[in-house]
Structures are given as structure tokens and as C-alpha cells.
Design a protein around this motif. Structure first.
Motif, PDB file in Angstrom:
ATOM      1  N   ALA A  90       0.835  -1.203   0.000  1.00  7.13           N
ATOM      2  CA  ALA A  90       0.000   0.000   0.000  1.00  7.13           C
ATOM      3  C   ALA A  90       0.873   1.256   0.000  1.00  7.13           C
ATOM      4  N   GLN A  91       1.957   1.252   0.781  1.00  9.19           N
ATOM      5  CA  GLN A  91       2.853   2.409   0.804  1.00  9.19           C
ATOM      6  C   GLN A  91       3.498   2.597  -0.563  1.00  9.19           C
ATOM      7  N   ALA A  92       3.966   1.528  -1.182  1.00  7.75           N
ATOM      8  CA  ALA A  92       4.600   1.621  -2.503  1.00  7.75           C
ATOM      9  C   ALA A  92       3.619   2.179  -3.532  1.00  7.75           C
ATOM     10  N   GLU A  93       2.373   1.742  -3.467  1.00  5.18           N
ATOM     11  CA  GLU A  93       1.343   2.220  -4.401  1.00  5.18           C
ATOM     12  C   GLU A  93       1.079   3.712  -4.182  1.00  5.18           C
ATOM     13  N   ALA A  94       0.996   4.124  -2.928  1.00  8.44           N
ATOM     14  CA  ALA A  94       0.744   5.537  -2.617  1.00  8.44           C
ATOM     15  C   ALA A  94       1.908   6.417  -3.073  1.00  8.44           C
ATOM     16  N   LEU A  95       3.123   5.921  -2.981  1.00  9.11           N
ATOM     17  CA  LEU A  95       4.286   6.727  -3.347  1.00  9.11           C
ATOM     18  C   LEU A  95       4.506   6.818  -4.856  1.00  9.11           C
ATOM     19  N   LYS A  96       3.814   5.982  -5.636  1.00 13.03           N
ATOM     20  CA  LYS A  96       3.966   6.031  -7.095  1.00 13.03           C
ATOM     21  C   LYS A  96       3.617   7.413  -7.639  1.00 13.03           C
ATOM     22  N   ASN A  97       2.589   8.034  -7.078  1.00  9.81           N
ATOM     23  CA  ASN A  97       2.128   9.336  -7.559  1.00  9.81           C
ATOM     24  C   ASN A  97       2.580  10.481  -6.662  1.00  9.81           C
ATOM     25  N   SER A  98       3.551  10.213  -5.810  1.00 17.34           N
ATOM     26  CA  SER A  98       4.040  11.206  -4.880  1.00 17.34           C
ATOM     27  C   SER A  98       5.429  11.669  -5.317  1.00 17.34           C
ATOM     28  N   THR A  99       5.757  12.913  -5.034  1.00 10.86           N
ATOM     29  CA  THR A  99       7.049  13.478  -5.412  1.00 10.86           C
ATOM     30  C   THR A  99       7.955  13.569  -4.196  1.00 10.86           C
ATOM     31  N   TRP A 100       9.184  13.124  -4.357  1.00  9.97           N
ATOM     32  CA  TRP A 100      10.194  13.202  -3.293  1.00  9.97           C
ATOM     33  C   TRP A 100      10.672  14.656  -3.201  1.00  9.97           C
ATOM     34  N   VAL A 101      10.568  15.258  -2.000  1.00 11.92           N
ATOM     35  CA  VAL A 101      11.022  16.634  -1.802  1.00 11.92           C
ATOM     36  C   VAL A 101      12.188  16.704  -0.818  1.00 11.92           C
ATOM     37  N   GLY A 102      12.666  15.544  -0.381  1.00 12.16           N
ATOM     38  CA  GLY A 102      13.832  15.489   0.500  1.00 12.16           C
ATOM     39  C   GLY A 102      13.628  16.228   1.804  1.00 12.16           C
ATOM     40  N   ASP A 103      14.665  16.984   2.214  1.00  9.86           N
ATOM     41  CA  ASP A 103      14.589  17.676   3.502  1.00  9.86           C
ATOM     42  C   ASP A 103      13.784  18.976   3.440  1.00  9.86           C
ATOM     43  N   LYS A 104      13.157  19.250   2.321  1.00 10.74           N
ATOM     44  CA  LYS A 104      12.273  20.427   2.182  1.00 10.74           C
ATOM     45  C   LYS A 104      10.810  20.042   2.463  1.00 10.74           C
ATOM     46  N   PHE A 105      10.603  18.836   3.042  1.00 14.96           N
ATOM     47  CA  PHE A 105       9.251  18.350   3.281  1.00 14.96           C
ATOM     48  C   PHE A 105       8.419  19.320   4.124  1.00 14.96           C
ATOM     49  N   ALA A 106       8.960  19.761   5.254  1.00 18.68           N
ATOM     50  CA  ALA A 106       8.199  20.656   6.146  1.00 18.68           C
ATOM     51  C   ALA A 106       7.851  21.949   5.419  1.00 18.68           C
ATOM     52  N   GLU A 107       8.809  22.521   4.714  1.00 14.47           N
ATOM     53  CA  GLU A 107       8.604  23.780   3.996  1.00 14.47           C
ATOM     54  C   GLU A 107       7.539  23.624   2.910  1.00 14.47           C
ATOM     55  N   GLU A 108       7.632  22.559   2.106  1.00 14.39           N
ATOM     56  CA  GLU A 108       6.684  22.353   1.007  1.00 14.39           C
ATOM     57  C   GLU A 108       5.285  22.027   1.525  1.00 14.39           C
ATOM     58  N   THR A 109       5.190  21.268   2.588  1.00 18.18           N
ATOM     59  CA  THR A 109       3.893  20.924   3.175  1.00 18.18           C
ATOM     60  C   THR A 109       3.208  22.176   3.721  1.00 18.18           C
ATOM     61  N   ARG A 110       3.984  23.028   4.369  1.00 18.15           N
ATOM     62  CA  ARG A 110       3.458  24.284   4.903  1.00 18.15           C
ATOM     63  C   ARG A 110       2.921  25.162   3.769  1.00 18.15           C
ATOM     64  N   LYS A 111       3.687  25.256   2.678  1.00 17.44           N
ATOM     65  CA  LYS A 111       3.254  26.071   1.535  1.00 17.44           C
ATOM     66  C   LYS A 111       1.897  25.588   1.016  1.00 17.44           C
ATOM     67  N   MET A 112       1.722  24.258   0.910  1.00 17.32           N
ATOM     68  CA  MET A 112       0.440  23.718   0.437  1.00 17.32           C
ATOM     69  C   MET A 112      -0.666  24.035   1.432  1.00 17.32           C
ATOM     70  N   HIS A 113      -0.373  23.877   2.705  1.00 14.50           N
ATOM     71  CA  HIS A 113      -1.376  24.103   3.752  1.00 14.50           C
ATOM     72  C   HIS A 113      -1.878  25.551   3.741  1.00 14.50           C
ATOM     73  N   TYR A 114      -0.972  26.489   3.512  1.00 16.81           N
ATOM     74  CA  TYR A 114      -1.338  27.900   3.532  1.00 16.81           C
ATOM     75  C   TYR A 114      -1.663  28.447   2.144  1.00 16.81           C
ATOM     76  N   GLY A 115      -1.797  27.563   1.136  1.00 10.97           N
ATOM     77  CA  GLY A 115      -2.218  27.970  -0.191  1.00 10.97           C
ATOM     78  C   GLY A 115      -1.159  28.684  -1.014  1.00 10.97           C
ATOM     79  N   GLU A 116       0.099  28.548  -0.645  1.00 13.92           N
ATOM     80  CA  GLU A 116       1.185  29.205  -1.378  1.00 13.92           C
ATOM     81  C   GLU A 116       1.658  28.377  -2.565  1.00 13.92           C
ATOM     82  N   ARG A 117       1.187  27.149  -2.665  1.00  7.83           N
ATOM     83  CA  ARG A 117       1.503  26.298  -3.812  1.00  7.83           C
ATOM     84  C   ARG A 117       0.368  25.306  -3.986  1.00  7.83           C
ATOM     85  N   ASP A 118       0.252  24.741  -5.166  1.00  6.32           N
ATOM     86  CA  ASP A 118      -0.808  23.762  -5.422  1.00  6.32           C
ATOM     87  C   ASP A 118      -0.583  22.513  -4.580  1.00  6.32           C
ATOM     88  N   GLU A 119      -1.714  21.936  -4.141  1.00  6.60           N
ATOM     89  CA  GLU A 119      -1.618  20.702  -3.373  1.00  6.60           C
ATOM     90  C   GLU A 119      -1.252  19.553  -4.288  1.00  6.60           C
TER      91      GLU A 119
END
Length: 155
Positions: A90-119
Motif C-alpha cells: 500500500a505504501q509503494a502504491e501511494a508513493l507512485k504518484n508522490s514526489t520526493w522533496v527530500g529535507d524540504k518536506f516541512a517547507e513544502e507541506t506548509r506552503k500547500m497548507h497555507y495555499g502558497e503552492r498547489d496541493e
């Protein structure tokens, strides 16, 4: 430090740690050694198997995929193996359509949460402190059940 297997006259076996072989002889001569089970002060070194490390060039046993996997000091039940395999799939299937953002995960997730980038589905790395801060802000995040290697570290 030297570790000796010791035995008392009653046959109780126990372990003793000494700074040197001479320390053992000195403590024994002064009557400082006693069996922790019965208190006997008639204590001697017991026969012990040497700790021999495996050869560096020896092959390690490789278990076939269907073999029960060791779990702590017992074998993992087949139901647990099936559940973990399903979770990994299930994890492998979910990650197929997911993009690796490395150590910028917190920053990119925050941007999506606050509408600064597309989800979009992303995955990456975050420290425990970063993950806690995201949760406190109400940003929906969850750890993956199994570790994920960064793309540059894959074969």
C-alpha cells in the motif's frame, strides 16, 4: 574488563566482571566473591565457550521470501508477515504518484497548507521537531510505516 562464567559449590552458574585475571584471583583469595543465588563463598571459574566472531568473508544465510522472519527472539507469525507485506504494498502504491522533496518536506507541506503552492502528494524527510511543529500548526502529516530511500541513493 574480563567476563568470567563462575560457579559455586552448589552448581549455581553466574557471571562475574573483573578488571583483570589478577583481580579475580585477588578477590577470590580475600573471600570477596559469593554466589548471588545461595551466598556460598566457594566460587570458581566455570568452563565457558569463547566468543568467536564470524569470519568477515563468510556468507550470511539468506532466507527465501516465504520463510518465517525472525522477530526479536521468536519467529514472526504468518499473519503478521502478511499484514506487513500488505502495508508495504500500500505504501509503494501511494508513493507512485508522490514526489520526493527530500529535507524540504516541512517547507513544502506548509506552503500547500497555507495555499502558497498547489496541493500534490509529496514525501520527504523531516526532523522530529519539524514534524511536531507541523502538527501543532494543524498541517496534516503522517510518518510512513517503512523508511524510504532518497532517489539518489537507489541503485
Amino acid at each position: 574488563m574480563i567476563v568470567y562464567d563462575l560457579a559455586c559449590q552448589e552448581g549455581h552458574r553466574f557471571e562475574g566482571w573483573f578488571g583483570s585475571s589478577a583481580d579475580f584471583d585477588d578477590q577470590r583469595a580475600r573471600g570477596l566473591l559469593a554466589c548471588p543465588h545461595c551466598g556460598s563463598d566457594t566460587v570458581a571459574k566455570a568452563p565457558m565457550a569463547p566468543a568467536v566472531p564470524a569470519k568477515g568473508n563468510s556468507r550470511k544465510e539468506v532466507l527465501p521470501p516465504e520463510a518465517p522472519r525472525p522477530m526479536a527472539n521468536t519467529t514472526m507469525p504468518p499473519e503478521m508477515q502478511k499484514a506487513l507485506a500488505a502495508l508495504a504494498k500500500a505504501q509503494a502504491e501511494a508513493l507512485k504518484n508522490s514526489t520526493w522533496v527530500g529535507d524540504k518536506f516541512a517547507e513544502e507541506t506548509r506552503k500547500m497548507h497555507y495555499g502558497e503552492r498547489d496541493e500534490a502528494p509529496i514525501h520527504g524527510q523531516a526532523s522530529l521537531a519539524e514534524a511536531k511543529a507541523l502538527i501543532e500548526e494543524g498541517v496534516p502529516v503522517a510518518p510512513l510505516p517503512f523508511p524510504v530511500a532518497p532517489p539518489e541513493k537507489l541503485n
